[in-house]
Design a protein around this motif. Sequence first.
Motif, PDB file in Angstrom:
ATOM      1  N   ARG A  32      37.024  41.861   7.788  1.00  0.00           N
ATOM      2  CA  ARG A  32      37.709  42.424   8.949  1.00  0.00           C
ATOM      3  C   ARG A  32      38.238  41.321   9.852  1.00  0.00           C
ATOM      4  O   ARG A  32      39.344  41.418  10.393  1.00  0.00           O
ATOM      5  CB  ARG A  32      36.759  43.336   9.728  1.00  0.00           C
ATOM      6  CG  ARG A  32      37.469  44.174  10.786  1.00  0.00           C
ATOM      7  CD  ARG A  32      36.516  45.119  11.480  1.00  0.00           C
ATOM      8  NE  ARG A  32      35.604  44.433  12.385  1.00  0.00           N
ATOM      9  CZ  ARG A  32      34.712  45.055  13.147  1.00  0.00           C
ATOM     10  NH1 ARG A  32      34.588  46.367  13.066  1.00  0.00           N
ATOM     11  NH2 ARG A  32      33.915  44.378  13.949  1.00  0.00           N
ATOM     12  N   PRO A  36      43.048  39.085   9.180  1.00  0.00           N
ATOM     13  CA  PRO A  36      44.055  38.620  10.134  1.00  0.00           C
ATOM     14  C   PRO A  36      44.074  37.104  10.293  1.00  0.00           C
ATOM     15  O   PRO A  36      45.143  36.514  10.504  1.00  0.00           O
ATOM     16  CB  PRO A  36      43.658  39.306  11.448  1.00  0.00           C
ATOM     17  CG  PRO A  36      42.255  39.754  11.273  1.00  0.00           C
ATOM     18  CD  PRO A  36      42.083  40.005   9.817  1.00  0.00           C
ATOM     19  N   THR A  54      47.526  45.544  10.247  1.00  0.00           N
ATOM     20  CA  THR A  54      46.497  46.330  10.932  1.00  0.00           C
ATOM     21  C   THR A  54      46.684  47.818  10.698  1.00  0.00           C
ATOM     22  O   THR A  54      45.723  48.560  10.485  1.00  0.00           O
ATOM     23  CB  THR A  54      46.521  46.018  12.440  1.00  0.00           C
ATOM     24  OG1 THR A  54      46.339  44.619  12.643  1.00  0.00           O
ATOM     25  CG2 THR A  54      45.417  46.775  13.162  1.00  0.00           C
TER      26      THR A  54
END
Length: 429
Positions: A32, A36, A54
């Motif tokens: 998680r 990114p 996202t």
Amino acid sequence: MKIHLSGLWRKPDFMKLWTGQMISEFGSRITREGLPYAAVLVLAASPAELGFLTALTALPVLLVGLIAGVLVDRVKRRPVMIWCDIGRFLLVGSIPVAALFGLLTMWQLYVVALLVGTFTIFFEVASQSYLPSLVERENLVEGNSKLGASSSLAEICGPPLAGVLVQTLTAPIAMAFDAISYLFSALGVGLIRKPETKSISAHHEFNFWREVREGLAVVLSNPYLRPLAINSAISNFFGSFIGTFYVYYAVNDLKLEPGILGFIIGLGGIGALLGTLLATPTLKRLGLGNSLLVALFLGKLVPFLIPLAGGLPWLVIVCMALPQLLGDATMMVFLIHSTSLCQSVVPDRLLGRANASMQFLIGAISPIGPLAAGFLGSWLGVRLTLLIALVGMLSGGLAVIFSPLRTLREFPTMQQETSDNSHAAYSDN
């Protein structure tokens, strides 16, 4: 000195499930954070690309949520969980492999985000539906509490661990730890020895849309599940307002330093862990209905401190910290009891579709929330938008107040609350 274990500590099959999922939860937190990071630090993703990445992680609940419910009610749930873990191992594991050979692209991250999210939806629906066949009815609250504790511990320790791994190994390589964690989860589930039977008999004719309707009907027609779904849908919608502006508001309006803000956010995981410990005692002391109401409204009232924060720095910190600590604790109690209630009143053959329908109904309008938050924030300002969001979340609790939930002392029996719904569900064969 002998240690006397009680409850689910003495159930080897549950302990295998719990251990595997605990390791997997920690790994999932690495991905998680790492996904990114990989997009930004390795591929120099633009804000638009990051936003699209996202969005893809949240899309599967709308695309496959109801499909997952139908499938999980058609087959044995344990193999579904194992294959989902193996699928996630292969997908997440492809990222460090591609990075080592210099082949990593944003398109690969997009595909991984979408498919891992899809496998996760199937796994969660199967896991929630499998638990009642693994543990006795009287142990459902304890089981959900222990599984919730795993998630809370991962929430506390996962982000710092992910940060260290990303900083020392790079984001793609760090995600190899998550890939391996899915193998541990698959191994834990695979070692379970308790036999499992299919929830729907083989002679039952398959009709996809009828079975989707059955799942939605068992939630919307049940006097206990319907108010829970309404409350959660409204709370998720307005809660996304807070998620959209929380960091912006804390940094720009309240002038909190990132280190202090990180500490405050970390209190949410500690609060959630505390909630897993309080779930059983509150049930015994207050009864089911009162536990739900007290947890629900404490969890919705304490966050009003957020838009009211101001003045001395220590007072600002207190106003931001209490909602994380107390709000997350009470909402975890509510989540454990509401999940256990669903598992108690829904027949096994409908449980997968009921869990999937709950997820679908709760998540259906959530993607609109950030767009509405952006509009209101630009028009009215962030602080007023947060206040509107909290009032909206509080209004969702009215569905629980004006329902039979408030009169419950204990979990109702399945035969009392689902026989009529089950008959109605099959009446259009």
